[in-house]
Design a protein around this motif. Structure first.
Motif, PDB file in Angstrom:
ATOM      1  N   ASN A  27      -6.778  -9.627  13.291  1.00 51.42           N
ATOM      2  CA  ASN A  27      -5.665  -9.772  12.350  1.00 51.42           C
ATOM      3  C   ASN A  27      -5.960 -10.783  11.240  1.00 51.42           C
ATOM      4  O   ASN A  27      -5.040 -11.339  10.645  1.00 51.42           O
ATOM      5  N   GLN A  28      -7.242 -10.993  10.950  1.00 51.03           N
ATOM      6  CA  GLN A  28      -7.622 -11.828   9.812  1.00 51.03           C
ATOM      7  C   GLN A  28      -7.840 -10.891   8.617  1.00 51.03           C
ATOM      8  O   GLN A  28      -8.964 -10.640   8.184  1.00 51.03           O
ATOM      9  N   LEU A  29      -6.737 -10.380   8.086  1.00 50.94           N
ATOM     10  CA  LEU A  29      -6.803  -9.265   7.156  1.00 50.94           C
ATOM     11  C   LEU A  29      -7.345  -9.666   5.785  1.00 50.94           C
ATOM     12  O   LEU A  29      -8.002  -8.860   5.127  1.00 50.94           O
ATOM     13  N   GLU A  30      -7.073 -10.892   5.341  1.00 56.78           N
ATOM     14  CA  GLU A  30      -7.599 -11.302   4.037  1.00 56.78           C
ATOM     15  C   GLU A  30      -9.121 -11.380   4.060  1.00 56.78           C
ATOM     16  O   GLU A  30      -9.798 -10.941   3.123  1.00 56.78           O
ATOM     17  N   LEU A  31      -9.674 -11.945   5.144  1.00 55.24           N
ATOM     18  CA  LEU A  31     -11.131 -12.011   5.267  1.00 55.24           C
ATOM     19  C   LEU A  31     -11.729 -10.617   5.434  1.00 55.24           C
ATOM     20  O   LEU A  31     -12.803 -10.322   4.900  1.00 55.24           O
ATOM     21  N   ALA A  32     -11.037  -9.767   6.170  1.00 59.99           N
ATOM     22  CA  ALA A  32     -11.503  -8.387   6.321  1.00 59.99           C
ATOM     23  C   ALA A  32     -11.575  -7.710   4.955  1.00 59.99           C
ATOM     24  O   ALA A  32     -12.536  -6.992   4.647  1.00 59.99           O
ATOM     25  N   PRO A  76      -9.760   0.241   6.919  1.00 57.42           N
ATOM     26  CA  PRO A  76      -8.396   0.477   6.425  1.00 57.42           C
ATOM     27  C   PRO A  76      -7.452   0.984   7.509  1.00 57.42           C
ATOM     28  O   PRO A  76      -6.263   0.642   7.506  1.00 57.42           O
ATOM     29  N   GLY A  77      -7.972   1.774   8.447  1.00 61.80           N
ATOM     30  CA  GLY A  77      -7.130   2.246   9.547  1.00 61.80           C
ATOM     31  C   GLY A  77      -6.655   1.106  10.436  1.00 61.80           C
ATOM     32  O   GLY A  77      -5.476   1.058  10.824  1.00 61.80           O
ATOM     33  N   ILE A  78      -7.557   0.186  10.741  1.00 60.23           N
ATOM     34  CA  ILE A  78      -7.182  -0.967  11.572  1.00 60.23           C
ATOM     35  C   ILE A  78      -6.204  -1.865  10.824  1.00 60.23           C
ATOM     36  O   ILE A  78      -5.230  -2.363  11.399  1.00 60.23           O
ATOM     37  N   VAL A  79      -6.457  -2.071   9.532  1.00 57.11           N
ATOM     38  CA  VAL A  79      -5.567  -2.904   8.723  1.00 57.11           C
ATOM     39  C   VAL A  79      -4.164  -2.294   8.684  1.00 57.11           C
ATOM     40  O   VAL A  79      -3.159  -2.997   8.843  1.00 57.11           O
ATOM     41  N   MET A  80      -4.088  -0.971   8.481  1.00 57.16           N
ATOM     42  CA  MET A  80      -2.776  -0.318   8.484  1.00 57.16           C
ATOM     43  C   MET A  80      -2.110  -0.433   9.851  1.00 57.16           C
ATOM     44  O   MET A  80      -0.888  -0.642   9.945  1.00 57.16           O
ATOM     45  N   PHE A  81      -2.889  -0.303  10.907  1.00 63.94           N
ATOM     46  CA  PHE A  81      -2.359  -0.494  12.266  1.00 63.94           C
ATOM     47  C   PHE A  81      -1.737  -1.883  12.398  1.00 63.94           C
ATOM     48  O   PHE A  81      -0.628  -2.035  12.922  1.00 63.94           O
ATOM     49  N   THR A 138     -13.217   7.545  -0.680  1.00 61.94           N
ATOM     50  CA  THR A 138     -12.864   6.586   0.375  1.00 61.94           C
ATOM     51  C   THR A 138     -12.865   5.127  -0.105  1.00 61.94           C
ATOM     52  O   THR A 138     -12.002   4.357   0.333  1.00 61.94           O
ATOM     53  N   PRO A 139     -13.780   4.695  -0.986  1.00 63.81           N
ATOM     54  CA  PRO A 139     -13.693   3.308  -1.462  1.00 63.81           C
ATOM     55  C   PRO A 139     -12.386   3.017  -2.198  1.00 63.81           C
ATOM     56  O   PRO A 139     -11.810   1.935  -2.051  1.00 63.81           O
ATOM     57  N   ALA A 140     -11.921   3.985  -3.010  1.00 71.82           N
ATOM     58  CA  ALA A 140     -10.662   3.784  -3.734  1.00 71.82           C
ATOM     59  C   ALA A 140      -9.500   3.677  -2.754  1.00 71.82           C
ATOM     60  O   ALA A 140      -8.611   2.826  -2.913  1.00 71.82           O
ATOM     61  N   ASN A 141      -9.503   4.515  -1.736  1.00 70.30           N
ATOM     62  CA  ASN A 141      -8.435   4.449  -0.734  1.00 70.30           C
ATOM     63  C   ASN A 141      -8.492   3.138   0.041  1.00 70.30           C
ATOM     64  O   ASN A 141      -7.459   2.540   0.358  1.00 70.30           O
ATOM     65  N   ALA A 142      -9.711   2.687   0.354  1.00 66.99           N
ATOM     66  CA  ALA A 142      -9.862   1.409   1.063  1.00 66.99           C
ATOM     67  C   ALA A 142      -9.317   0.259   0.222  1.00 66.99           C
ATOM     68  O   ALA A 142      -8.632  -0.633   0.735  1.00 66.99           O
ATOM     69  N   LEU A 143      -9.612   0.263  -1.073  1.00 67.52           N
ATOM     70  CA  LEU A 143      -9.081  -0.787  -1.954  1.00 67.52           C
ATOM     71  C   LEU A 143      -7.559  -0.771  -1.972  1.00 67.52           C
ATOM     72  O   LEU A 143      -6.915  -1.832  -1.964  1.00 67.52           O
ATOM     73  N   LEU A 144      -6.977   0.421  -1.985  1.00 65.57           N
ATOM     74  CA  LEU A 144      -5.525   0.551  -1.974  1.00 65.57           C
ATOM     75  C   LEU A 144      -4.929  -0.092  -0.721  1.00 65.57           C
ATOM     76  O   LEU A 144      -3.999  -0.904  -0.810  1.00 65.57           O
ATOM     77  N   ILE A 145      -5.461   0.265   0.439  1.00 70.93           N
ATOM     78  CA  ILE A 145      -4.915  -0.249   1.702  1.00 70.93           C
ATOM     79  C   ILE A 145      -5.181  -1.749   1.852  1.00 70.93           C
ATOM     80  O   ILE A 145      -4.288  -2.519   2.243  1.00 70.93           O
ATOM     81  N   LEU A 146      -6.395  -2.181   1.517  1.00 70.20           N
ATOM     82  CA  LEU A 146      -6.753  -3.597   1.699  1.00 70.20           C
ATOM     83  C   LEU A 146      -6.060  -4.511   0.702  1.00 70.20           C
ATOM     84  O   LEU A 146      -6.010  -5.732   0.915  1.00 70.20           O
ATOM     85  N   SER A 147      -5.523  -3.943  -0.378  1.00 64.05           N
ATOM     86  CA  SER A 147      -4.803  -4.782  -1.336  1.00 64.05           C
ATOM     87  C   SER A 147      -3.486  -5.293  -0.752  1.00 64.05           C
ATOM     88  O   SER A 147      -2.984  -6.348  -1.164  1.00 64.05           O
ATOM     89  N   LEU A 148      -2.926  -4.571   0.214  1.00 67.71           N
ATOM     90  CA  LEU A 148      -1.600  -4.930   0.730  1.00 67.71           C
ATOM     91  C   LEU A 148      -1.558  -6.309   1.380  1.00 67.71           C
ATOM     92  O   LEU A 148      -0.698  -7.126   1.045  1.00 67.71           O
TER      93      LEU A 148
END
Length: 242
Positions: A27-32, A76-81, A138-148
């Motif tokens: 759950n260290q999402l910013e570092l992830a 991104p899947g783990i981050v969304m989880f 997939t990189p664009a989608n990852a950026l979208l999810i990881l921005s949250l």
């Protein structure tokens, strides 16, 4: 020796993604997010190096997709989880009563790695996607999810935080982003093969607008940039067929 350079850069993408997985699980999402961004940089430069050194290979294509699956699919899947887990734990019952146990809801986020795997496998055999994309990369989608999580951590905006931690928003985003990964929507590539302005006018315009949005809105600009990317691609497609 030089033929191994692009593959080594791809492996650095995989290393970054693997570290991001471990951080996201904790759950260290910013570092992830930081390591995902680093992995995407490596993902850009492995292809660039392959073209410059003229050492493109089928091995490199397959290795690139395997690395992207970890960095831009699993993470991104783990981050969304984790985001859904946090949102359901802090007020799901007050948002809407449902027969489905709230503890099940975070697993909706795992639609993202499933859709990412399908997209990457399809990309490798789709001859239509040599100079452009069909469906959100997939990189664009990852950026979208990881921005949250970055918006939550650094923007300090109560309205945005409320939206991001709304379970309905996260569920809809998971479903929509999974669909967009495999949608039959043509999207332009950001690969610049020549510095001439005319063939790259849309790319230069997109990059300039993206920089402006990032300066003005920081991490909150990333979702807007992804939406802008899709809308510009649709506009170009409509203009080409007009």
């Amino acid at each position: 020796m030089k033929k191994h350079i692009p593959n080594f850069i791809t492996l650095l993408n995989l290393l970054s993604g693997t570290i991001a997985v471990m951080l996201a699980v904790q759950n260290q999402l910013e570092l992830a997010a930081l390591f995902v961004f680093l992995g995407i940089v490596f993902d850009f430069f492995d292809g660039f190096a392959a073209r410059m050194l003229k050492v493109s290979s089928e091995l490199g294509v397959q290795l690139d997709s395997l690395a992207d699956m970890v960095t831009c699919g699993v993470v991104p899947g783990i981050v969304m989880f984790q985001l859904l887990n946090d949102s359901t734990g802090t007020g799901w019952a007050t948002i809407m009563a449902t027969d489905m146990p709230a503890s099940w809801l975070p697993y909706v986020g795992l639609l993202i790695p499933m859709a990412s795997a399908y997209r990457l496998a399809k990309f490798n055999i789709d001859e239509r996607q040599t100079d452009s994309f069909i469906g959100l990369p997939t990189p664009a989608n990852a950026l979208l999810i990881l921005s949250l999580p970055l918006i939550v951590a650094y923007q300090n905006n109560d309205l945005m935080n409320t939206v991001i931690y709304n379970p309905w928003f996260l569920v809809v985003l998971s479903v929509v982003s999974s669909y967009m990964l495999n949608a039959e929507i043509p999207l332009f590539s950001l690969k610049i093969k020549t510095l001439a302005f005319q063939p790259n006018a849309h790319r230069y315009s997109f990059l300039l607008l993206s920089v402006v949005l990032l300066i003005l809105l920081w991490f909150a600009a990333i979702p807007l940039i992804i939406v802008m990317y899709v809308l510009m691609s649709l506009f170009m497609q409509k203009r080409n067929f007009a």
